[in-house]
Design a protein around this motif. Structure first.
Motif, PDB file in Angstrom:
ATOM      1  N   ASN A  12       0.973  -1.234   0.052  1.00  0.00           N
ATOM      2  CA  ASN A  12       0.082   0.022  -0.033  1.00  0.00           C
ATOM      3  C   ASN A  12       0.767   1.405  -0.075  1.00  0.00           C
ATOM      4  O   ASN A  12       1.507   1.645   1.015  1.00  0.00           O
ATOM      5  CB  ASN A  12      -0.881   0.053   1.216  1.00  0.00           C
ATOM      6  CG  ASN A  12      -1.871   1.194   1.170  1.00  0.00           C
ATOM      7  OD1 ASN A  12      -1.858   1.769   0.402  1.00  0.00           O
ATOM      8  ND2 ASN A  12      -2.561   1.250   2.302  1.00  0.00           N
ATOM      9  N   VAL A  13       0.986   1.738  -1.290  1.00  0.00           N
ATOM     10  CA  VAL A  13       2.062   2.877  -1.380  1.00  0.00           C
ATOM     11  C   VAL A  13       0.992   4.216  -1.898  1.00  0.00           C
ATOM     12  O   VAL A  13      -0.041   3.946  -2.324  1.00  0.00           O
ATOM     13  CB  VAL A  13       3.064   2.745  -2.199  1.00  0.00           C
ATOM     14  CG1 VAL A  13       4.144   1.701  -1.814  1.00  0.00           C
ATOM     15  CG2 VAL A  13       2.697   2.584  -3.746  1.00  0.00           C
ATOM     16  N   LYS A  14       1.575   5.427  -1.294  1.00  0.00           N
ATOM     17  CA  LYS A  14       0.883   6.508  -1.966  1.00  0.00           C
ATOM     18  C   LYS A  14       1.542   6.788  -3.340  1.00  0.00           C
ATOM     19  O   LYS A  14       2.451   6.418  -3.686  1.00  0.00           O
ATOM     20  CB  LYS A  14       1.265   7.643  -0.995  1.00  0.00           C
ATOM     21  CG  LYS A  14       0.924   7.455   0.524  1.00  0.00           C
ATOM     22  CD  LYS A  14      -0.607   7.350   0.532  1.00  0.00           C
ATOM     23  CE  LYS A  14      -0.778   7.493   2.142  1.00  0.00           C
ATOM     24  NZ  LYS A  14      -2.230   7.096   2.522  1.00  0.00           N
ATOM     25  N   LEU A  15       0.197   7.437  -4.151  1.00  0.00           N
ATOM     26  CA  LEU A  15       0.718   8.002  -5.524  1.00  0.00           C
ATOM     27  C   LEU A  15       0.614   9.341  -5.580  1.00  0.00           C
ATOM     28  O   LEU A  15      -0.342   9.749  -5.146  1.00  0.00           O
ATOM     29  CB  LEU A  15      -0.568   7.071  -6.380  1.00  0.00           C
ATOM     30  CG  LEU A  15      -0.440   7.415  -7.826  1.00  0.00           C
ATOM     31  CD1 LEU A  15       0.777   6.803  -8.309  1.00  0.00           C
ATOM     32  CD2 LEU A  15      -1.768   6.958  -8.442  1.00  0.00           C
ATOM     33  N   ILE A  49      -7.231  19.497 -10.075  1.00  0.00           N
ATOM     34  CA  ILE A  49      -7.028  19.081  -8.766  1.00  0.00           C
ATOM     35  C   ILE A  49      -8.033  18.065  -8.362  1.00  0.00           C
ATOM     36  O   ILE A  49      -7.939  16.923  -7.761  1.00  0.00           O
ATOM     37  CB  ILE A  49      -6.840  20.087  -7.548  1.00  0.00           C
ATOM     38  CG1 ILE A  49      -5.624  20.946  -8.018  1.00  0.00           C
ATOM     39  CG2 ILE A  49      -6.762  19.681  -6.267  1.00  0.00           C
ATOM     40  CD1 ILE A  49      -4.237  20.317  -8.052  1.00  0.00           C
ATOM     41  N   LYS A  50      -9.521  18.509  -8.632  1.00  0.00           N
ATOM     42  CA  LYS A  50     -10.540  17.576  -8.193  1.00  0.00           C
ATOM     43  C   LYS A  50     -10.366  16.223  -8.936  1.00  0.00           C
ATOM     44  O   LYS A  50     -10.505  15.179  -8.252  1.00  0.00           O
ATOM     45  CB  LYS A  50     -11.653  18.328  -8.495  1.00  0.00           C
ATOM     46  CG  LYS A  50     -13.050  17.245  -8.038  1.00  0.00           C
ATOM     47  CD  LYS A  50     -14.541  17.839  -8.467  1.00  0.00           C
ATOM     48  CE  LYS A  50     -14.668  19.511  -7.902  1.00  0.00           C
ATOM     49  NZ  LYS A  50     -15.829  19.931  -7.777  1.00  0.00           N
ATOM     50  N   GLN A  54      -8.958  11.921  -7.565  1.00  0.00           N
ATOM     51  CA  GLN A  54      -9.738  10.744  -7.738  1.00  0.00           C
ATOM     52  C   GLN A  54      -8.709   9.527  -7.654  1.00  0.00           C
ATOM     53  O   GLN A  54      -9.195   8.214  -7.412  1.00  0.00           O
ATOM     54  CB  GLN A  54     -10.538  10.728  -9.009  1.00  0.00           C
ATOM     55  CG  GLN A  54     -11.481  11.749  -9.146  1.00  0.00           C
ATOM     56  CD  GLN A  54     -12.809  11.654  -7.801  1.00  0.00           C
ATOM     57  OE1 GLN A  54     -13.106  10.554  -7.512  1.00  0.00           O
ATOM     58  NE2 GLN A  54     -12.713  12.791  -7.251  1.00  0.00           N
ATOM     59  N   TYR A  55      -7.411   9.922  -8.016  1.00  0.00           N
ATOM     60  CA  TYR A  55      -6.474   8.805  -8.285  1.00  0.00           C
ATOM     61  C   TYR A  55      -5.147   8.797  -7.552  1.00  0.00           C
ATOM     62  O   TYR A  55      -4.458   8.059  -7.275  1.00  0.00           O
ATOM     63  CB  TYR A  55      -6.311   8.417  -9.796  1.00  0.00           C
ATOM     64  CG  TYR A  55      -5.581   9.376 -10.525  1.00  0.00           C
ATOM     65  CD1 TYR A  55      -3.999   9.528 -10.667  1.00  0.00           C
ATOM     66  CD2 TYR A  55      -6.221  10.214 -11.116  1.00  0.00           C
ATOM     67  CE1 TYR A  55      -3.516  10.703 -11.262  1.00  0.00           C
ATOM     68  CE2 TYR A  55      -5.622  11.269 -11.998  1.00  0.00           C
ATOM     69  CZ  TYR A  55      -4.300  11.441 -12.003  1.00  0.00           C
ATOM     70  OH  TYR A  55      -3.765  12.528 -12.541  1.00  0.00           O
ATOM     71  N   ALA A  56      -4.849   9.993  -7.167  1.00  0.00           N
ATOM     72  CA  ALA A  56      -3.526  10.411  -6.628  1.00  0.00           C
ATOM     73  C   ALA A  56      -3.760  10.807  -5.222  1.00  0.00           C
ATOM     74  O   ALA A  56      -4.956  11.553  -4.952  1.00  0.00           O
ATOM     75  CB  ALA A  56      -2.932  11.389  -7.361  1.00  0.00           C
ATOM     76  N   ASP A  57      -2.758  10.538  -4.414  1.00  0.00           N
ATOM     77  CA  ASP A  57      -3.025  11.033  -2.964  1.00  0.00           C
ATOM     78  C   ASP A  57      -2.321  12.421  -2.860  1.00  0.00           C
ATOM     79  O   ASP A  57      -2.524  13.115  -1.698  1.00  0.00           O
ATOM     80  CB  ASP A  57      -2.083  10.061  -2.179  1.00  0.00           C
ATOM     81  CG  ASP A  57      -2.537   8.507  -2.209  1.00  0.00           C
ATOM     82  OD1 ASP A  57      -3.983   8.502  -1.622  1.00  0.00           O
ATOM     83  OD2 ASP A  57      -2.248   7.623  -2.672  1.00  0.00           O
ATOM     84  N   ALA A  58      -1.452  12.608  -3.790  1.00  0.00           N
ATOM     85  CA  ALA A  58      -0.891  14.047  -3.625  1.00  0.00           C
ATOM     86  C   ALA A  58      -0.314  14.419  -5.061  1.00  0.00           C
ATOM     87  O   ALA A  58      -0.225  13.672  -5.920  1.00  0.00           O
ATOM     88  CB  ALA A  58       0.645  13.916  -2.693  1.00  0.00           C
ATOM     89  N   ILE A  59       0.014  15.585  -5.031  1.00  0.00           N
ATOM     90  CA  ILE A  59       0.569  16.254  -6.335  1.00  0.00           C
ATOM     91  C   ILE A  59       1.993  16.977  -6.133  1.00  0.00           C
ATOM     92  O   ILE A  59       2.117  17.231  -4.796  1.00  0.00           O
ATOM     93  CB  ILE A  59      -0.324  17.670  -7.000  1.00  0.00           C
ATOM     94  CG1 ILE A  59      -0.435  18.645  -6.162  1.00  0.00           C
ATOM     95  CG2 ILE A  59      -1.602  16.777  -7.456  1.00  0.00           C
ATOM     96  CD1 ILE A  59      -0.852  19.933  -6.677  1.00  0.00           C
ATOM     97  N   SER A  60       2.912  16.797  -6.877  1.00  0.00           N
ATOM     98  CA  SER A  60       4.218  17.488  -6.704  1.00  0.00           C
ATOM     99  C   SER A  60       4.599  18.209  -7.857  1.00  0.00           C
ATOM    100  O   SER A  60       5.117  17.652  -9.056  1.00  0.00           O
ATOM    101  CB  SER A  60       5.112  16.401  -6.510  1.00  0.00           C
ATOM    102  OG  SER A  60       6.431  16.870  -6.200  1.00  0.00           O
ATOM    103  N   PRO A  61       4.417  19.490  -7.925  1.00  0.00           N
ATOM    104  CA  PRO A  61       4.863  20.448  -8.910  1.00  0.00           C
ATOM    105  C   PRO A  61       6.435  20.365  -9.097  1.00  0.00           C
ATOM    106  O   PRO A  61       7.090  20.361  -7.887  1.00  0.00           O
ATOM    107  CB  PRO A  61       4.223  21.619  -8.808  1.00  0.00           C
ATOM    108  CG  PRO A  61       3.902  21.919  -7.352  1.00  0.00           C
ATOM    109  CD  PRO A  61       3.776  20.230  -6.895  1.00  0.00           C
ATOM    110  N   ASP A  62       6.871  20.621 -10.184  1.00  0.00           N
ATOM    111  CA  ASP A  62       8.262  20.932 -10.126  1.00  0.00           C
ATOM    112  C   ASP A  62       8.490  22.136  -9.609  1.00  0.00           C
ATOM    113  O   ASP A  62       7.976  23.195  -9.395  1.00  0.00           O
ATOM    114  CB  ASP A  62       8.825  21.209 -11.920  1.00  0.00           C
ATOM    115  CG  ASP A  62      10.193  21.235 -11.904  1.00  0.00           C
ATOM    116  OD1 ASP A  62      10.622  22.434 -11.707  1.00  0.00           O
ATOM    117  OD2 ASP A  62      11.179  20.301 -12.125  1.00  0.00           O
ATOM    118  N   TYR A  63      10.050  22.300  -8.868  1.00  0.00           N
ATOM    119  CA  TYR A  63      10.061  23.499  -7.866  1.00  0.00           C
ATOM    120  C   TYR A  63      10.177  24.770  -8.732  1.00  0.00           C
ATOM    121  O   TYR A  63      10.094  25.875  -8.042  1.00  0.00           O
ATOM    122  CB  TYR A  63      11.405  23.074  -7.248  1.00  0.00           C
ATOM    123  CG  TYR A  63      12.492  23.367  -8.044  1.00  0.00           C
ATOM    124  CD1 TYR A  63      13.271  24.699  -8.020  1.00  0.00           C
ATOM    125  CD2 TYR A  63      13.093  22.269  -8.702  1.00  0.00           C
ATOM    126  CE1 TYR A  63      14.396  24.765  -8.703  1.00  0.00           C
ATOM    127  CE2 TYR A  63      14.275  22.405  -9.494  1.00  0.00           C
ATOM    128  CZ  TYR A  63      14.889  23.821  -9.431  1.00  0.00           C
ATOM    129  OH  TYR A  63      16.223  23.955 -10.219  1.00  0.00           O
TER     130      TYR A  63
END
Length: 80
Positions: A12-15, A49-50, A54-63
């Motif tokens: 169970n990993v975060k996506l 974002i909404k 539905q499928y991801a636990d978080a977002i990560s934008p490029d710095y």
């Protein structure tokens, strides 16, 4: 990975959805013998974002998307 491979393996990993601009030309896919850019424009729409949630636990934008440009305005075109 999150809905099929992970559960099958008991993992169970975060996506995390990585976010970038299409015009950065950094991610390519080979289709019909040619390399073309992935279209990341979906991520920049107001309801993105909404949909991503539905499928991801978080977002990560490029710095680079979080830094201010020379006139002091944020560079990010992501609308939340």
């Amino acid at each position: 990975m999150k809905t099929e491979l992970g559960p099958r393996l008991g993992v169970n990993v975060k996506l995390v959805q990585l976010i970038s601009y299409t015009d950065w030309n950094e991610t390519k896919d080979k289709k019909r013998g040619q390399w073309i850019n992935y279209n990341n424009d979906l991520m920049m729409k107001p309801d993105s974002i909404k949909e991503i949630s539905q499928y991801a636990d978080a977002i990560s934008p490029d710095y680079h998307m979080l830094l201010n440009n020379k006139d002091g305005k944020p560079q990010c075109r992501l609308q939340v």
